[in-house]
Motif scaffolding. Structure first.
Motif, PDB file in Angstrom:
ATOM      1  N   ILE A 114      17.421 -35.413  34.134  1.00 16.08           N
ATOM      2  CA  ILE A 114      17.028 -36.526  33.264  1.00 16.08           C
ATOM      3  C   ILE A 114      15.516 -36.730  33.281  1.00 16.08           C
ATOM      4  CG2 ILE A 114      17.183 -39.025  32.970  1.00 16.08           C
ATOM      5  CD1 ILE A 114      20.015 -38.656  34.366  1.00 16.08           C
ATOM      6  N   LEU A 115      14.935 -36.692  34.488  1.00 20.56           N
ATOM      7  CA  LEU A 115      13.493 -36.894  34.614  1.00 20.56           C
ATOM      8  C   LEU A 115      12.709 -35.806  33.888  1.00 20.56           C
ATOM      9  CD1 LEU A 115      13.281 -38.015  38.357  1.00 20.56           C
ATOM     10  CD2 LEU A 115      13.106 -39.444  36.312  1.00 20.56           C
ATOM     11  N   VAL A 116      13.220 -34.586  33.936  1.00 19.11           N
ATOM     12  CA  VAL A 116      12.584 -33.497  33.196  1.00 19.11           C
ATOM     13  C   VAL A 116      12.660 -33.761  31.699  1.00 19.11           C
ATOM     14  CG1 VAL A 116      12.812 -31.046  32.571  1.00 19.11           C
ATOM     15  CG2 VAL A 116      12.894 -31.748  34.970  1.00 19.11           C
ATOM     16  N   ASN A 117      13.808 -34.256  31.250  1.00 16.57           N
ATOM     17  CA  ASN A 117      13.987 -34.561  29.832  1.00 16.57           C
ATOM     18  C   ASN A 117      12.981 -35.614  29.365  1.00 16.57           C
ATOM     19  OD1 ASN A 117      14.921 -35.456  27.279  1.00 16.57           O
ATOM     20  ND2 ASN A 117      17.039 -34.982  27.816  1.00 16.57           N
ATOM     21  N   ILE A 118      12.880 -36.703  30.114  1.00 13.19           N
ATOM     22  CA  ILE A 118      11.985 -37.782  29.710  1.00 13.19           C
ATOM     23  C   ILE A 118      10.529 -37.324  29.733  1.00 13.19           C
ATOM     24  CG2 ILE A 118      11.811 -38.767  32.038  1.00 13.19           C
ATOM     25  CD1 ILE A 118      11.947 -40.880  28.905  1.00 13.19           C
ATOM     26  N   ALA A 119      10.164 -36.557  30.768  1.00 13.94           N
ATOM     27  CA  ALA A 119       8.788 -36.071  30.878  1.00 13.94           C
ATOM     28  C   ALA A 119       8.460 -35.117  29.729  1.00 13.94           C
ATOM     29  CB  ALA A 119       8.586 -35.371  32.223  1.00 13.94           C
ATOM     30  N   ALA A 120       9.403 -34.226  29.414  1.00 11.09           N
ATOM     31  CA  ALA A 120       9.168 -33.265  28.341  1.00 11.09           C
ATOM     32  C   ALA A 120       9.078 -33.964  26.983  1.00 11.09           C
ATOM     33  CB  ALA A 120      10.288 -32.228  28.322  1.00 11.09           C
ATOM     34  N   THR A 121       9.919 -34.985  26.771  1.00  8.18           N
ATOM     35  CA  THR A 121       9.887 -35.719  25.506  1.00  8.18           C
ATOM     36  C   THR A 121       8.537 -36.383  25.279  1.00  8.18           C
ATOM     37  OG1 THR A 121      12.277 -36.141  25.614  1.00  8.18           O
ATOM     38  CG2 THR A 121      10.975 -37.552  24.169  1.00  8.18           C
ATOM     39  N   ILE A 122       8.063 -37.086  26.293  1.00  6.97           N
ATOM     40  CA  ILE A 122       6.761 -37.755  26.168  1.00  6.97           C
ATOM     41  C   ILE A 122       5.635 -36.733  26.048  1.00  6.97           C
ATOM     42  CG2 ILE A 122       5.122 -39.266  27.358  1.00  6.97           C
ATOM     43  CD1 ILE A 122       7.513 -40.730  28.554  1.00  6.97           C
ATOM     44  N   LEU A 170      17.152 -29.253  25.941  1.00  2.00           N
ATOM     45  CA  LEU A 170      17.432 -27.870  26.345  1.00  2.00           C
ATOM     46  C   LEU A 170      16.836 -27.581  27.728  1.00  2.00           C
ATOM     47  CD1 LEU A 170      18.469 -25.011  25.732  1.00  2.00           C
ATOM     48  CD2 LEU A 170      16.298 -24.564  24.565  1.00  2.00           C
ATOM     49  N   LEU A 171      15.630 -28.060  27.964  1.00  3.95           N
ATOM     50  CA  LEU A 171      14.997 -27.872  29.275  1.00  3.95           C
ATOM     51  C   LEU A 171      15.809 -28.565  30.372  1.00  3.95           C
ATOM     52  CD1 LEU A 171      11.228 -28.398  28.325  1.00  3.95           C
ATOM     53  CD2 LEU A 171      12.383 -26.240  28.849  1.00  3.95           C
ATOM     54  N   GLN A 172      16.328 -29.747  30.058  1.00  2.19           N
ATOM     55  CA  GLN A 172      17.174 -30.463  31.015  1.00  2.19           C
ATOM     56  C   GLN A 172      18.420 -29.653  31.353  1.00  2.19           C
ATOM     57  OE1 GLN A 172      18.618 -34.265  29.659  1.00  2.19           O
ATOM     58  NE2 GLN A 172      20.080 -34.464  31.314  1.00  2.19           N
ATOM     59  N   SER A 173      19.083 -29.117  30.340  1.00  6.71           N
ATOM     60  CA  SER A 173      20.316 -28.350  30.558  1.00  6.71           C
ATOM     61  C   SER A 173      20.042 -27.093  31.371  1.00  6.71           C
ATOM     62  CB  SER A 173      20.950 -27.982  29.212  1.00  6.71           C
ATOM     63  OG  SER A 173      21.315 -29.139  28.497  1.00  6.71           O
ATOM     64  N   GLY A 174      18.914 -26.427  31.074  1.00  7.07           N
ATOM     65  CA  GLY A 174      18.569 -25.212  31.804  1.00  7.07           C
ATOM     66  C   GLY A 174      18.288 -25.492  33.276  1.00  7.07           C
ATOM     67  N   LEU A 175      17.522 -26.542  33.556  1.00  9.03           N
ATOM     68  CA  LEU A 175      17.214 -26.888  34.938  1.00  9.03           C
ATOM     69  C   LEU A 175      18.472 -27.314  35.689  1.00  9.03           C
ATOM     70  CD1 LEU A 175      15.158 -27.420  37.185  1.00  9.03           C
ATOM     71  CD2 LEU A 175      14.890 -29.732  36.291  1.00  9.03           C
ATOM     72  N   THR A 176      19.340 -28.056  35.024  1.00 10.42           N
ATOM     73  CA  THR A 176      20.586 -28.493  35.652  1.00 10.42           C
ATOM     74  C   THR A 176      21.404 -27.303  36.123  1.00 10.42           C
ATOM     75  OG1 THR A 176      20.686 -30.520  34.326  1.00 10.42           O
ATOM     76  CG2 THR A 176      22.753 -29.738  35.268  1.00 10.42           C
ATOM     77  N   LEU A 177      21.499 -26.278  35.291  1.00 11.95           N
ATOM     78  CA  LEU A 177      22.261 -25.087  35.661  1.00 11.95           C
ATOM     79  C   LEU A 177      21.615 -24.376  36.854  1.00 11.95           C
ATOM     80  CD1 LEU A 177      24.825 -23.708  34.601  1.00 11.95           C
ATOM     81  CD2 LEU A 177      23.366 -22.116  33.368  1.00 11.95           C
ATOM     82  N   LEU A 178      20.295 -24.355  36.886  1.00 16.15           N
ATOM     83  CA  LEU A 178      19.598 -23.741  38.025  1.00 16.15           C
ATOM     84  C   LEU A 178      19.881 -24.492  39.321  1.00 16.15           C
ATOM     85  CD1 LEU A 178      16.083 -22.867  36.494  1.00 16.15           C
ATOM     86  CD2 LEU A 178      17.874 -21.263  37.209  1.00 16.15           C
ATOM     87  N   LEU A 179      19.919 -25.811  39.252  1.00 12.50           N
ATOM     88  CA  LEU A 179      20.176 -26.616  40.441  1.00 12.50           C
ATOM     89  C   LEU A 179      21.627 -26.489  40.925  1.00 12.50           C
ATOM     90  CD1 LEU A 179      18.207 -29.874  39.510  1.00 12.50           C
ATOM     91  CD2 LEU A 179      17.550 -28.104  41.148  1.00 12.50           C
TER      92      LEU A 179
END
Length: 501
Positions: free
Chosen positions: A157-165, A202-211
């Protein structure tokens, strides 16, 4: 009580991630609905994309998450179920993704965004990554590891918000001041900003899968055909349940775009207004989602114990008490909550109380649905959901041309209300649970009455301070009433019980 305490604890942790996800998205709403970031029509485009994603996600996961919980209770399958389910989803995800990629232009037209097929391509990647994460996440839930589950969700989620801004605020400023900046390698000013919001997801989904690689690494090349066939037979009706659920939950945005009269821009604006105001009803749906994540494995495990029906009935009571309090909190303090969306969107605030009640009905339905899941009668769930979907489509088709997004709200209300009533009546015949029905109906009627009292008083004195004062008073009265009626129950709670005599 110990079982309910455990459910409450797991619900809290699942709620941390779910509520954080939606709440951050909630906080993004005033940012995204600002005309300096997205136009109302652009927010409508984004809503159409996010309406299509969960619908397709149902097809990609085809009910295997619930099937995983159901069959993991059987000892003969405990060693092979994780790998079998994971391999099945991996193969099907590749096949489905290729098919959707080939027909992405048609999907863009169906979603109401024919000029942006690239949004569908990005969405396909998001759906595929989310599908691959489904069983690893289910494994965490089954093992009772909500903290790790929440951690992975929140990081994404944090990656999503950071990427959006980053994409919507930082990159445009840098490009204006320095057109040859390194940002120009991947950022273009002529691309619709909606694209970058979807890329952030998309970045959020990719990072989630990595984690989740720790869980993914536990998958073995072991495929139990007998188990897979049983899981498919169990899960197939759940596909209909899921599709019907998505039609009831998100498809109304697409129908609004199809059937409201006017220009393309006007259609997208109506979708944007409805979607933004829908978010104001999310407090109850957030809790329902968190509760559902903890309750599904909990209910299956409770079924193995003595008199699980009594536990199910008590869980239902506490659930209804919680969501009725949430209904009052949002509906009575809507003059405050409305600032979470831009002023342009306030014209749609009338749908919020309707959607709050609709989400109460949906949460109750999720509680009631245990009877057909435990009894392997998932076809019943399919029939109920199809009925709800038919009501949704019928009401929207008739009334959207006349009442726009207000028709969508009432369609949602009657859809979830009918599903709740049908499931209760049918379920009590198949698997009787001693729900305190009269008391629960009374609680719902009381909060609705208090809402109308608040509306009547504030129409006489239309001052914000008076509205907030009356809202706080009515919320206090209802809370005091609940504590009085349920005093013996609340005395058993570890923290609250200390303050109740």
């Amino acid at each position: 009580m110990s079982g309910i305490k455990k459910l409450a604890g797991q619900t809290m942790w699942y709620g941390v991630s779910s509520i954080a996800a939606r709440f951050i998205n909630y906080l993004l709403t005033p940012y995204l609905t600002s005309t300096s970031v997205l136009q109302v029509s652009d927010y409508g485009k984004l809503s159409l994309v996010y309406a299509a994603i969960p619908l397709l996600n149902v097809l990609f996961t085809y009910g295997f998450e619930t099937a995983y919980f159901r069959f993991s209770q059987r000892k003969e399958f405990q060693q092979s179920i994780y790998s079998t389910a994971s391999i099945s989803l991996f193969i099907s995800t590749i096949i489905f993704s290729l098919v959707l990629w080939i027909f992405h232009n048609s999907l863009a037209s169906l979603a109401g965004i024919p000029g942006q097929p690239y949004l569908i391509k990005i969405s396909i990647l998001i759906i595929a990554l989310d599908a691959l994460a489904t069983i690893p996440f289910a494994k965490l839930r089954h093992e009772g590891r909500p903290i790790k589950y929440a951690f992975i969700r929140i990081i994404g989620i944090l990656v999503n918000i950071a990427a959006t801004i980053f994409f919507l605020s930082y990159c445009p400023k840098i490009i204006v001041n320095n057109p040859n900046s390194w940002i120009s390698l991947f950022y273009r000013t002529d691309v619709n900003p909606v694209t970058y919001v979807v890329i952030a997801t998309l970045l959020q989904s990719g990072l989630t899968l990595l984690l989740l690689m720790g869980q993914i690494g536990a998958i073995k090349l072991e495929f139990n055909k007998v188990l897979w066939k049983e899981m498919i037979l169990y899960a197939l009706p759940l596909i209909i349940v899921g599709l019907g659920g998505m039609i009831n939950e998100t498809f109304d945005r697409l129908m609004l775009n199809w059937w409201v009269p006017g220009s393309i821009t006007f259609k997208e604006e109506q979708v944007g207004i409805y979607s933004a105001c829908y978010k104001l009803s999310l407090l109850i749906s957030l809790f329902t989602q968190a509760f559902r994540m903890g309750a599904e494995p909990f209910f299956f495990k409770q079924a193995e114990g003595l008199n699980p029906q009594r536990t199910y009935a008590r869980v239902m009571k506490f659930f209804v008490i919680t969501v009725t309090l949430m209904f009052l909190l949002v509906s009575l303090f809507l003059p405050v909550f409305k600032y979470f969306v831009g002023r342009t969107y306030w014209v749609g605030l009338g749908v919020v109380p309707i959607l709050l009640l609709a989400n109460i009905f949906l949460g109750i339905y999720y509680n009631l649905s245990i009877w057909y899941k435990l009894g392997n009668k998932t076809k019943a769930g399919a029939y109920i959901t199809i009925t709800g979907a038919a009501i949704t489509i019928l009401i929207n088709r008739i009334f959207i041309p006349h009442y726009s997004f207000l028709a969508c709200a009432w369609a949602t209300f009657f859809c979830y209300g009918s599903m709740m009533v049908i499931s209760f009546a049918w379920g009590q015949k198949e698997y009787r649970i001693p729900y305190p029905t009269k008391k629960l109906i009374a609680y719902i009627v009381i909060v609705v009455t208090l809402y109308f009292i608040h509306r009547a008083l504030t129409s006489i004195v239309p001052q914000i301070w008076f509205s907030l004062f009356i809202g706080a008073l009515l919320l206090f009265i209802y809370t005091w009433f609940i504590l009085l009626i349920e005093k013996e129950e609340f005395k058993k709670f570890p923290v609250i019980g200390k303050f109740i005599k």
